[in-house]
Design a protein around this motif. Structure first.
Motif, mmCIF file in Angstrom:
data_model
loop_
_atom_site.group_PDB
_atom_site.id
_atom_site.type_symbol
_atom_site.label_atom_id
_atom_site.label_comp_id
_atom_site.label_asym_id
_atom_site.label_seq_id
_atom_site.Cartn_x
_atom_site.Cartn_y
_atom_site.Cartn_z
ATOM 1 N N ALA A 86 42.250 51.844 45.812
ATOM 2 C CA ALA A 86 41.641 50.938 44.843
ATOM 3 C C ALA A 86 40.126 51.106 44.805
ATOM 4 C CB ALA A 86 42.002 49.492 45.180
ATOM 5 N N ALA A 87 39.526 51.223 45.989
ATOM 6 C CA ALA A 87 38.070 51.398 46.057
ATOM 7 C C ALA A 87 37.649 52.684 45.358
ATOM 8 C CB ALA A 87 37.618 51.399 47.510
ATOM 9 N N LEU A 88 38.367 53.767 45.631
ATOM 10 C CA LEU A 88 37.976 55.070 45.105
ATOM 11 C C LEU A 88 38.354 55.270 43.644
ATOM 12 C CD1 LEU A 88 38.978 57.248 48.176
ATOM 13 C CD2 LEU A 88 36.662 56.738 47.412
ATOM 14 N N ASN A 89 39.482 54.691 43.219
ATOM 15 C CA ASN A 89 39.990 54.964 41.873
ATOM 16 C C ASN A 89 39.724 53.856 40.856
ATOM 17 O OD1 ASN A 89 41.057 57.421 42.734
ATOM 18 N ND2 ASN A 89 42.998 56.494 43.335
ATOM 19 N N SER A 90 39.736 52.606 41.304
ATOM 20 C CA SER A 90 39.578 51.494 40.371
ATOM 21 C C SER A 90 38.163 50.940 40.316
ATOM 22 C CB SER A 90 40.546 50.353 40.742
ATOM 23 O OG SER A 90 41.887 50.764 40.604
ATOM 24 N N VAL A 91 37.432 51.081 41.398
ATOM 25 C CA VAL A 91 36.115 50.447 41.479
ATOM 26 C C VAL A 91 34.967 51.456 41.449
ATOM 27 C CG1 VAL A 91 34.663 48.839 42.786
ATOM 28 C CG2 VAL A 91 37.150 48.555 42.791
ATOM 29 N N LEU A 113 34.407 44.118 39.682
ATOM 30 C CA LEU A 113 33.948 43.325 40.819
ATOM 31 C C LEU A 113 34.544 41.927 40.799
ATOM 32 C CD1 LEU A 113 30.215 44.423 41.045
ATOM 33 C CD2 LEU A 113 32.194 45.320 42.261
ATOM 34 N N LYS A 114 34.700 41.373 39.612
ATOM 35 C CA LYS A 114 35.319 40.041 39.527
ATOM 36 C C LYS A 114 36.776 40.077 39.974
ATOM 37 C CE LYS A 114 36.000 36.011 36.584
ATOM 38 N NZ LYS A 114 37.362 35.759 37.101
ATOM 39 N N ARG A 115 37.474 41.157 39.658
ATOM 40 C CA ARG A 115 38.869 41.282 40.104
ATOM 41 C C ARG A 115 38.952 41.278 41.634
ATOM 42 N NH1 ARG A 115 40.923 39.565 35.551
ATOM 43 N NH2 ARG A 115 41.076 41.128 33.891
ATOM 44 N N ILE A 116 38.030 41.980 42.271
ATOM 45 C CA ILE A 116 38.019 41.981 43.742
ATOM 46 C C ILE A 116 37.697 40.592 44.270
ATOM 47 C CG2 ILE A 116 37.051 43.035 45.821
ATOM 48 C CD1 ILE A 116 36.082 45.312 43.987
ATOM 49 N N ALA A 117 36.688 39.952 43.677
ATOM 50 C CA ALA A 117 36.287 38.616 44.120
ATOM 51 C C ALA A 117 37.428 37.623 43.958
ATOM 52 C CB ALA A 117 35.057 38.150 43.346
ATOM 53 N N LYS A 134 39.076 34.472 51.699
ATOM 54 C CA LYS A 134 39.483 35.279 52.851
ATOM 55 C C LYS A 134 38.283 36.039 53.414
ATOM 56 C CE LYS A 134 42.765 37.742 50.862
ATOM 57 N NZ LYS A 134 42.796 37.236 49.474
ATOM 58 N N GLU A 135 38.361 36.374 54.683
ATOM 59 C CA GLU A 135 37.296 37.136 55.319
ATOM 60 C C GLU A 135 37.353 38.597 54.908
ATOM 61 O OE1 GLU A 135 35.297 37.660 59.753
ATOM 62 O OE2 GLU A 135 37.428 37.138 59.596
ATOM 63 N N TRP A 136 38.579 39.161 54.872
ATOM 64 C CA TRP A 136 38.781 40.555 54.521
ATOM 65 C C TRP A 136 39.860 40.668 53.453
ATOM 66 C CZ3 TRP A 136 34.660 42.698 56.169
ATOM 67 C CH2 TRP A 136 34.111 42.363 57.406
ATOM 68 N N LEU A 137 40.064 41.851 52.914
ATOM 69 C CA LEU A 137 41.023 42.031 51.831
ATOM 70 C C LEU A 137 42.450 41.731 52.275
ATOM 71 C CD1 LEU A 137 39.525 45.316 50.365
ATOM 72 C CD2 LEU A 137 39.480 43.049 49.282
ATOM 73 N N GLU A 138 42.759 42.055 53.534
ATOM 74 C CA GLU A 138 44.055 41.706 54.109
ATOM 75 C C GLU A 138 43.804 40.833 55.344
ATOM 76 O OE1 GLU A 138 47.030 42.309 52.757
ATOM 77 O OE2 GLU A 138 46.180 43.391 51.048
#
Length: 224
Positions: A107-112, A147-151, A157-161
């Motif tokens: 996701a970081a490399l391809n979507s963001v 960035l809003k999608r990630i937020a 949460k502290e981390w993504l998982e």
């Protein structure tokens, strides 16, 4: 530690880059991952034109290349996943948790990253050109949406998982590319997320090592 000239693992890195790129060159990503798990590595610095032999290893002439015995890898996503496989600190052993961590690197490399890099190219490499001025509002809005999608996902949460993984390492690395803008800061939880990642001792050590190389090899007369 973990930089060790006798280490088996070697990564390539640039000896110097202009100030706007300091702290963003992609060798920082494996440096950080290796620091997180305390695994020693050595660095081969690249200066000037790449050799024909280097292109046989890295088809695009970029950094980093990762070498470990007979293994050679040239994409940071693959490099970080390989490093993550060495320790549960970065990649859970539970099958579901593991693949969820890996998906965030994609996701970081391809979507963001493409959206942020597009805006960065407009701002830093094509600033002042008419087409760039016309393209910039759309590019900024597209990056802002990502960035809003990630937020929204992150919430409180502290981390993504459940805990820090290679997914967070890669996502934070990508978010840092937007540092010349206020886009990350527009989302308070995303700003705090990035600050948590950058405050990690492993990141601080990796960043300090990368910057120290640039300072040591700064060309005479180059902007500090």
């Amino acid at each position: 530690m973990p930089i060790d000239p006798n280490a088996e693992i070697e990564i390539t890195a640039f000896a110097w880059v202009p100030p706007f790129a300091e702290g963003l060159v992609r060798d920082l990503r494996p440096r950080w991952a290796l620091e997180e798990i305390g695994l020693p590595y050595r660095v081969q610095l690249l200066e000037g034109e790449r050799s024909p032999e280097y292109y046989l290893e890295q088809p695009f002439g970029q950094v980093p290349c990762y070498r470990e015995g007979p293994l050679k890898i040239f994409e940071t996503g693959a490099i970080i996943q390989h490093i993550g496989e060495k320790s549960e600190k970065l990649l859970p052993r539970d099958a579901i948790a593991r693949i969820r961590a890996i998906q965030w690197t994609y996701a970081a490399l391809n979507s963001v990253e493409p959206a942020i890099q597009n805006l960065t190219a407009i701002d830093l490499f094509y600033k002042g050109e008419e087409w760039a001025a016309l393209r910039r509002p759309g590019a900024e809005e597209f990056a802002r949406l990502k960035l809003k999608r990630i937020a929204d996902w992150l919430g409180d949460k502290e981390w993504l998982e459940d805990h820090f993984t290679i997914g967070d390492l890669m996502m934070a690395s990508v978010l840092r590319i937007a540092r010349h803008t206020d886009l990350v800061a527009e989302q308070a939880n995303l700003k705090a997320y990035l600050a948590r990642a950058e405050a990690r001792p492993a990141f601080q050590r990796a960043l300090a090592d990368q910057i120290a190389v640039f300072k040591a090899h700064q060309p005479e007369g180059a902007e500090a």
